[in-house]
Design a protein around this motif. Structure first.
Motif, PDB file in Angstrom:
ATOM      1  N   GLY A 125       0.728  -1.257   0.029  1.00 10.86           N
ATOM      2  CA  GLY A 125      -0.096   0.044  -0.004  1.00 10.86           C
ATOM      3  C   GLY A 125       0.594   1.208   0.130  1.00 10.86           C
ATOM      4  O   GLY A 125       0.405   2.240   0.086  1.00 10.86           O
ATOM      5  N   LYS A 126       2.144   1.171  -0.374  1.00  7.17           N
ATOM      6  CA  LYS A 126       3.148   2.248  -0.169  1.00  7.17           C
ATOM      7  C   LYS A 126       3.201   2.654  -1.668  1.00  7.17           C
ATOM      8  O   LYS A 126       3.469   1.991  -2.493  1.00  7.17           O
ATOM      9  N   THR A 127       3.455   4.138  -1.846  1.00  9.99           N
ATOM     10  CA  THR A 127       3.800   4.678  -3.119  1.00  9.99           C
ATOM     11  C   THR A 127       5.594   4.565  -3.135  1.00  9.99           C
ATOM     12  O   THR A 127       6.044   4.294  -2.045  1.00  9.99           O
ATOM     13  N   LEU A 128       6.046   4.741  -4.388  1.00  5.09           N
ATOM     14  CA  LEU A 128       7.480   4.774  -4.255  1.00  5.09           C
ATOM     15  C   LEU A 128       8.098   5.843  -3.514  1.00  5.09           C
ATOM     16  O   LEU A 128       9.193   5.705  -2.888  1.00  5.09           O
ATOM     17  N   LEU A 129       7.328   6.939  -3.441  1.00  4.23           N
ATOM     18  CA  LEU A 129       7.751   8.223  -2.742  1.00  4.23           C
ATOM     19  C   LEU A 129       7.857   7.742  -1.417  1.00  4.23           C
ATOM     20  O   LEU A 129       8.854   8.208  -0.693  1.00  4.23           O
TER      21      LEU A 129
END
Length: 96
Positions: free
Chosen positions: A70-74
């Motif tokens: 659920g994490k973005t690359l940012l």
């Protein structure tokens, strides 16, 4: 690394090689856009990544795609010691 294969450091990437990272590989169920971003982050120097991200965005890809956790690359690069330049590039192009 194989003994017959020399290690290459500071190899210069041309535009064609940078753009080749837009070609998806067969996935394992991971979001395709996240997988492309992650692969570019893991493979490219920050200067090449900064050249890749505009191509990624122009191709209509999702810079805020999320991985399985659920994490973005940012969010991912924000946890890495050497991720600041990559994070800045992502933010400049709308990640957040």
């Amino acid at each position: 690394m194989r003994k017959d294969k020399a290690k290459v450091l500071d190899e210069q990437w041309d535009d064609e090689r940078v753009a080749s990272f837009l070609e998806p590989r067969p996935g394992d169920g991971e979001n395709a856009d996240f997988q492309l971003l992650l692969r570019a982050y893991q493979s490219m120097r920050d200067s090449d990544f900064a050249r890749f991200i505009p191509l990624f965005c122009t191709a209509g890809r999702d810079i805020n795609a999320t991985g399985r956790e659920g994490k973005t690359l940012l969010e991912e690069v924000g946890e890495h010691h050497h991720g600041a330049a990559y994070a800045e590039t992502l933010k400049t192009h709308g990640a957040g």
